[in-house]
Scaffold this active site. Structure first.
Site, short mmCIF file in Angstrom:
data_model
loop_
_atom_site.label_atom_id
_atom_site.label_comp_id
_atom_site.label_asym_id
_atom_site.label_seq_id
_atom_site.Cartn_x
_atom_site.Cartn_y
_atom_site.Cartn_z
N GLY A 103 0.83 -1.19 0.00
CA GLY A 103 0.00 0.00 0.00
C GLY A 103 0.87 1.24 0.00
O GLY A 103 2.07 1.16 -0.23
N CYS A 104 0.27 2.39 0.23
CA CYS A 104 1.02 3.65 0.25
C CYS A 104 1.70 3.80 1.59
O CYS A 104 1.15 4.40 2.50
CB CYS A 104 0.10 4.82 -0.04
SG CYS A 104 -0.67 4.70 -1.65
N VAL A 105 2.88 3.19 1.74
CA VAL A 105 3.56 3.20 3.03
C VAL A 105 4.73 4.16 3.04
O VAL A 105 5.23 4.53 2.01
CB VAL A 105 4.05 1.79 3.42
CG1 VAL A 105 2.91 0.92 3.84
CG2 VAL A 105 4.81 1.16 2.29
N ASN B 191 -4.99 6.62 -8.21
CA ASN B 191 -4.85 7.01 -6.80
C ASN B 191 -5.09 8.50 -6.67
O ASN B 191 -5.45 8.99 -5.61
CB ASN B 191 -3.45 6.70 -6.29
CG ASN B 191 -3.41 5.45 -5.47
OD1 ASN B 191 -4.41 4.77 -5.31
ND2 ASN B 191 -2.25 5.16 -4.92
#
Lengths: 105, 381
Positions: A103-105, B191
């Protein structure tokens, strides 16, 4: 993927040092990550966190949310950071042999 | 280069560790005239494109020169900005929320030498290092993302299309001829990092093929329930798959339910979907964030697909130029693109922008899609 040799064991790891498969986890892997993460001493508390993570992963197929980990172990997030300076994802999950967080880490 | 220690001791990582100190406080970097007149500004004017003056109660004036920045900058270029700030502005400079650079001086006679200095600077390829502009009713900098420079989920590049688009819209960066300011943004996948969902014109990277499944590694690298839960259309289900004679845990994708969002790849590295021919760009228009006259709006899809045509993306820049010209010609003063399109009606918008209306543009995502259809007989032929 690169391999590391440690205490007579060979591990395949990715570029962030996560193990290639949960099935290849063993006690030596814990020692290797301990060295990599600069953790001075492995206590029962470390082991409890690892145990909870592995249990949860076996049962559910995912790593627990941070709040679940806190609630089940009884350790506050601050304490988990004291045990694993890199945090529950990069530190504890890596040591427990879980897949790398995504994910967006 | 050989290793040079900063003093950090890897054997004792927590020793002398400084943490939770946050950013430096903003007022440490105020130019003196800003610090003195903070909260006491009376009015401001745009003298000409790129040049602002703010006048304080005390009579103090501050002149701001806004220049375009590429956002992706080398330290060499930042050093040059610092040199200019040292020379003209006592070492003070600021960046805007759209990644332009602002130089501030406290008297009018310092403005012209600063502008001359800025406009005289060019890269060896010929492009302006510090083009002055970006104020008022024009096109300012494009808010954009990582693209092929750094990200692993993009469907298009960021820096490349932004450069190509700003080259086409450069005149509008340096003048203020439009009915209202026109914000262009780019995100390289949906996104939508940044501002594409709320910009006058938005460029969005888009896939057109479902993910490939790497059954050998999927269960090892991914938390399967997360990949399943990542799908907005529930196209993914868990599956046992035969791989090289072994039963392995994996997932199955219902291709006719997949709309190629790429969320599953974000959660699971064994489901890549980038594709050279499949990937491209979607154009959206009509968003805004301000509350001026009309409430904030989301941007809407008006072009379903344009190919990735690196390095200049001519189809995309043509389309954007077309929309900007139609808007400049058709809209009333102070009307943003979305206000204009809603006033004339979207059917007329497609007509004047000469865009093709395809079935892709009709919303079909869950219950709210219904509200985007037309439940009235009010319609222009």
């Amino acid at each position: 993927m690169p391999t590391v040799e440690f205490m007579g064991q060979n591990f395949t790891v990715d570029e962030d040092g996560f193990i290639d498969s949960f099935e290849n986890w063993n006690e030596e892997w814990v020692q290797w990550v301990k060295k990599e993460e600069g953790i001075e001493e492995l206590t029962d508390e470390h082991k409890k966190v690892i145990e909870v993570l592995q249990d949860y992963y076996r049962k559910n197929g995912i790593a627990p949310m941070v709040r679940v980990l806190s609630k089940v172990t009884g350790f506050k997030l601050k304490h988990i950071y004291e045990l694993f300076p890199s945090g529950p994802g990069k530190g504890a999950c890596k040591m427990a042999g879980l897949p790398k967080p995504t994910g967006c880490v | 280069m050989a290793f040079i220690s900063s003093g950090y001791n890897p054997d004792k990582p927590m020793e002398n560790r400084i943490s939770d100190i946050g950013p430096r406080k903003y007022d440490e970097f105020y130019p003196p005239v800003i610090a003195k007149n903070k909260g006491k500004w009376l009015y401001h004017e745009i003298i000409k494109p790129g040049i602002l003056v703010h006048v304080a109660e005390s009579g103090d004036e501050v002149y701001t020169v806004r220049v375009g920045g590429a956002r992706l900058m080398s330290t060499g270029l930042v050093m040059e900005i610092c040199d200019i700030a040292d020379k003209h502005c006592d070492g003070y400079v600021r960046w805007t929320t759209r990644n332009n650079v602002e130089f501030m001086v406290d008297s009018k006679d310092k403005v012209d030498p600063l502008i001359q200095d800025l406009e005289g600077r060019k890269f060896s390829g010929g492009s302006f290092k510090f083009p002055v502009g970006g104020t008022g009713a024009g096109v300012t900098n494009i808010v954009h993302t990582q693209g092929w420079i750094h990200c692993h989920t993009p469907a298009t590049d960021a820096s490349g299309p932004v450069k190509a688009t700003m080259d086409v819209l450069f005149d509008d960066f340096q003048q203020m001829r439009l009915p209202a300011q026109l914000r262009v943004s780019l995100a390289c996948c949906l996104n939508m990092c940044g501002a594409v969902h709320c910009s006058d014109i938005a460029i969005l990277g888009y896939h057109r093929k479902p993910p490939m499944l790497d059954h050998e590694y999927l269960d090892k690298m991914c938390e399967i329930p997360l990949a399943i839960a990542a799908c907005p259309t529930a196209a993914i289900r868990p599956a046992k798959v035969e791989f090289k004679g072994q039963k392995v845990k994996s997932v199955a994708v219902k291709n006719e339910r997949c709309m190629f969002c790429g969320n599953c790849y974000t959660m699971c590295p064994a489901m890549p979907l980038a594709d050279k021919e499949g990937d491209g760009i979607v154009i959206m228009v009509g968003g805004k964030v301000s509350n001026r006259i009309s409430p904030p709006k989301f941007s809407k899809v008006v072009v379903a697909f344009l190919p990735n045509n690196a390095p200049r993306w001519p189809e995309t820049t043509d389309c954007i130029k077309h929309i900007v010209e139609a808007y400049a010609k058709g809209a009333n003063k102070y009307e943003r693109v979305g206000d204009w399109a809603e006033r004339i009606g979207w059917e007329r918008f497609f007509e004047v922008c000469e865009l093709e209306f395809t079935h892709h543009l009709i919303d079909d995502f869950r219950d709210p899609a219904y509200y985007t259809w037309r439940q009235t007989t009010q319609f222009k032929f």
